[in-house]
Design a protein around this motif. Structure first.
Motif, PDB file in Angstrom:
ATOM      1  N   LEU A 130      52.425  20.192  58.735  1.00 26.56           N
ATOM      2  CA  LEU A 130      51.559  21.462  58.956  1.00 26.56           C
ATOM      3  C   LEU A 130      52.296  22.345  59.979  1.00 26.56           C
ATOM      4  N   VAL A 131      52.648  23.719  59.456  1.00 25.91           N
ATOM      5  CA  VAL A 131      52.848  24.470  60.221  1.00 25.91           C
ATOM      6  C   VAL A 131      51.751  25.419  60.851  1.00 25.91           C
ATOM      7  N   LEU A 132      51.793  25.483  62.016  1.00 29.10           N
ATOM      8  CA  LEU A 132      50.588  26.051  62.889  1.00 29.10           C
ATOM      9  C   LEU A 132      50.953  27.070  63.782  1.00 29.10           C
ATOM     10  N   GLY A 133      50.331  28.311  63.579  1.00 33.39           N
ATOM     11  CA  GLY A 133      50.614  29.507  64.859  1.00 33.39           C
ATOM     12  C   GLY A 133      50.166  28.925  66.238  1.00 33.39           C
ATOM     13  N   THR A 134      50.729  28.891  67.267  1.00 36.50           N
ATOM     14  CA  THR A 134      50.579  28.656  68.516  1.00 36.50           C
ATOM     15  C   THR A 134      51.090  29.617  69.574  1.00 36.50           C
ATOM     16  N   SER A 135      50.429  30.947  70.093  1.00 36.83           N
ATOM     17  CA  SER A 135      51.209  31.776  70.668  1.00 36.83           C
ATOM     18  C   SER A 135      51.498  31.155  72.117  1.00 36.83           C
ATOM     19  N   PHE A 136      50.550  30.649  72.803  1.00 39.47           N
ATOM     20  CA  PHE A 136      50.554  30.013  73.997  1.00 39.47           C
ATOM     21  C   PHE A 136      50.511  28.800  74.337  1.00 39.47           C
ATOM     22  N   TYR A 137      50.996  28.179  75.471  1.00 39.22           N
ATOM     23  CA  TYR A 137      50.765  26.657  75.358  1.00 39.22           C
ATOM     24  C   TYR A 137      49.407  26.517  75.746  1.00 39.22           C
ATOM     25  N   LYS A 138      48.800  27.336  76.953  1.00 38.09           N
ATOM     26  CA  LYS A 138      47.360  27.228  77.448  1.00 38.09           C
ATOM     27  C   LYS A 138      46.977  28.749  77.558  1.00 38.09           C
ATOM     28  N   GLU A 139      46.249  29.599  76.776  1.00 39.70           N
ATOM     29  CA  GLU A 139      46.028  30.990  76.770  1.00 39.70           C
ATOM     30  C   GLU A 139      44.644  31.126  77.573  1.00 39.70           C
ATOM     31  N   ASN A 140      44.895  31.932  78.904  1.00 40.74           N
ATOM     32  CA  ASN A 140      43.757  31.946  79.730  1.00 40.74           C
ATOM     33  C   ASN A 140      42.849  33.246  79.523  1.00 40.74           C
ATOM     34  N   PHE A 141      43.251  34.002  78.674  1.00 41.84           N
ATOM     35  CA  PHE A 141      42.377  35.293  78.368  1.00 41.84           C
ATOM     36  C   PHE A 141      41.156  34.794  77.804  1.00 41.84           C
ATOM     37  N   PRO A 142      40.117  35.727  78.019  1.00 45.27           N
ATOM     38  CA  PRO A 142      38.715  35.294  77.225  1.00 45.27           C
ATOM     39  C   PRO A 142      38.903  35.023  75.690  1.00 45.27           C
ATOM     40  N   TYR A 143      38.055  33.942  75.386  1.00 46.18           N
ATOM     41  CA  TYR A 143      38.199  33.588  73.956  1.00 46.18           C
ATOM     42  C   TYR A 143      37.836  34.916  73.007  1.00 46.18           C
ATOM     43  N   GLU A 144      36.875  35.617  73.327  1.00 49.86           N
ATOM     44  CA  GLU A 144      36.464  36.689  72.366  1.00 49.86           C
ATOM     45  C   GLU A 144      37.928  37.752  72.332  1.00 49.86           C
ATOM     46  N   THR A 145      38.869  37.568  73.221  1.00 48.22           N
ATOM     47  CA  THR A 145      39.770  38.517  73.006  1.00 48.22           C
ATOM     48  C   THR A 145      41.041  38.016  72.283  1.00 48.22           C
ATOM     49  N   ARG A 146      41.040  36.875  71.952  1.00 50.26           N
ATOM     50  CA  ARG A 146      42.170  35.994  71.582  1.00 50.26           C
ATOM     51  C   ARG A 146      41.940  36.208  70.037  1.00 50.26           C
ATOM     52  N   SER A 147      43.343  35.656  69.233  1.00 47.44           N
ATOM     53  CA  SER A 147      43.410  35.551  67.792  1.00 47.44           C
ATOM     54  C   SER A 147      44.273  34.567  67.305  1.00 47.44           C
ATOM     55  N   VAL A 148      44.818  33.567  68.159  1.00 40.53           N
ATOM     56  CA  VAL A 148      45.826  32.410  67.770  1.00 40.53           C
ATOM     57  C   VAL A 148      45.162  31.359  68.628  1.00 40.53           C
ATOM     58  N   TYR A 149      45.074  30.078  67.978  1.00 43.12           N
ATOM     59  CA  TYR A 149      45.151  28.960  68.806  1.00 43.12           C
ATOM     60  C   TYR A 149      46.123  28.768  69.798  1.00 43.12           C
ATOM     61  N   ASP A 150      46.059  28.170  70.870  1.00 42.88           N
ATOM     62  CA  ASP A 150      46.954  27.683  71.774  1.00 42.88           C
ATOM     63  C   ASP A 150      47.226  26.543  71.554  1.00 42.88           C
ATOM     64  N   VAL A 151      48.618  25.723  72.193  1.00 40.69           N
ATOM     65  CA  VAL A 151      49.111  24.415  71.927  1.00 40.69           C
ATOM     66  C   VAL A 151      47.953  23.557  72.360  1.00 40.69           C
ATOM     67  N   THR A 152      47.340  23.588  73.346  1.00 40.65           N
ATOM     68  CA  THR A 152      46.277  22.528  73.788  1.00 40.65           C
ATOM     69  C   THR A 152      45.203  22.461  72.927  1.00 40.65           C
ATOM     70  N   GLU A 153      44.700  23.576  72.273  1.00 41.78           N
ATOM     71  CA  GLU A 153      43.535  23.394  71.246  1.00 41.78           C
ATOM     72  C   GLU A 153      44.007  22.896  70.000  1.00 41.78           C
ATOM     73  N   ALA A 154      45.442  23.170  69.475  1.00 43.76           N
ATOM     74  CA  ALA A 154      46.028  22.549  68.548  1.00 43.76           C
ATOM     75  C   ALA A 154      46.209  20.987  68.777  1.00 43.76           C
ATOM     76  N   LEU A 155      46.418  20.514  69.664  1.00 40.43           N
ATOM     77  CA  LEU A 155      46.482  19.404  69.860  1.00 40.43           C
ATOM     78  C   LEU A 155      45.061  18.410  69.827  1.00 40.43           C
ATOM     79  N   GLU A 156      44.199  19.073  70.407  1.00 37.15           N
ATOM     80  CA  GLU A 156      42.557  18.663  70.010  1.00 37.15           C
ATOM     81  C   GLU A 156      42.475  18.402  68.472  1.00 37.15           C
TER      82      GLU A 156
END
Length: 260
Positions: free
Chosen positions: A190-216
């Motif tokens: 699986l090649v998956l886009g994860t822009s930040f390790y932990k992205e702290n911006f409000p969820y509604e402003t985001r567009s890509v999984y972060d690493v912590t979410e991907a690991l879940e």
């Protein structure tokens, strides 16, 4: 067997950010390991030759760095500039070499591209890929995925008919529905886009999984191997992160092989 080479692993702005003096941008500006062009992979297989996924504004530099002079087939995930900004340059290469390139994408993506760049059809043939398509021994299917505040993108799944091996490229997604997750189960890679390790911006402003979410999600999807791409200036390749042994960050020039 298919060889996948990462020619770019950066997010929409790339690394370094022109305005930024953070440690990661400074290291990359000095020619360090964190220098990242916009995300693009090169696919090589004996039974279908060379193909790329996406054609962003760094395409020419990526081709030069790879020692490549031409590629005649490109898959496109969606019509955002960081994924299609190099199409005019590719079309110009097609014109000078007298070869008509082939761009594959779902029909709605092709519509957006041709509306934005109506002259590209002179040198590029646009081919819809709304139904599974066949390239050599590989079946390629595209499916629509949520791209958060940025709307939608498409992911691609590659299935080798003889071996049953499957891998997927999903560079721009977040909050996938159960239906959108189905093609990601049980992959060899699986090649998956994860822009930040932990992205702290409000969820509604985001567009890509972060690493912590991907690991879940990985224990649910169960890929044998995962490579994270679409990396922002938050990810430092010199650092050791708490990720499982079967997952890693992709780096420029990284080559991996799948299939038989």
């Amino acid at each position: 067997m298919m060889t996948i080479t990462f020619r770019g692993t950066g997010d929409a702005m790339g690394v370094p950010r022109v305005y930024c003096d953070c440690e990661i941008c400074s290291e990359s500006r000095a020619g360090g390991v964190n220098r990242r062009y916009r995300s693009l992979v090169q696919l090589e297989a004996a039974d279908f030759g060379t193909m790329m996924i996406d054609c962003g504004p760094d395409w020419g530099k990526q081709m030069e760095a790879a020692g490549l002079r031409f590629v005649n087939r490109i898959l496109v995930t969606h019509a955002h500039f960081d994924h299609i900004g190099g199409l005019p340059e590719w079309a110009d290469a097609c014109r000078w070499l007298g070869v008509k390139g082939e761009a594959y994408a779902p029909a709605e993506v092709l519509t957006e591209i041709t509306q934005r760049f109506p002259w590209l059809g002179r040198n590029i043939t646009f081919i819809p890929i709304d139904q599974p398509s066949y390239f050599g021994s590989w079946d390629v299917s595209a499916w629509k995925v949520n791209h958060g505040k940025n709307g939608y993108a498409y992911a691609f799944r590659f299935d080798q008919r003889e071996s049953g091996v499957s891998w997927a490229y999903c560079s721009d997604s977040i909050g996938l529905t159960e239906e959108q997750q189905k093609p990601l189960y049980g992959l060899e890679l699986l090649v998956l886009g994860t822009s930040f390790y932990k992205e702290n911006f409000p969820y509604e402003t985001r567009s890509v999984y972060d690493v912590t979410e991907a690991l879940e999600r990985l224990p649910v999807w169960k890929p044998k191997r995962t490579l994270f791409t679409h990396l922002s200036h938050d990810i430092d390749l010199r650092k050791t992160y708490s990720i499982p042994a079967h997952a890693a960050f992709a780096s420029t020039g990284l080559e991996v092989s799948v299939g038989e």
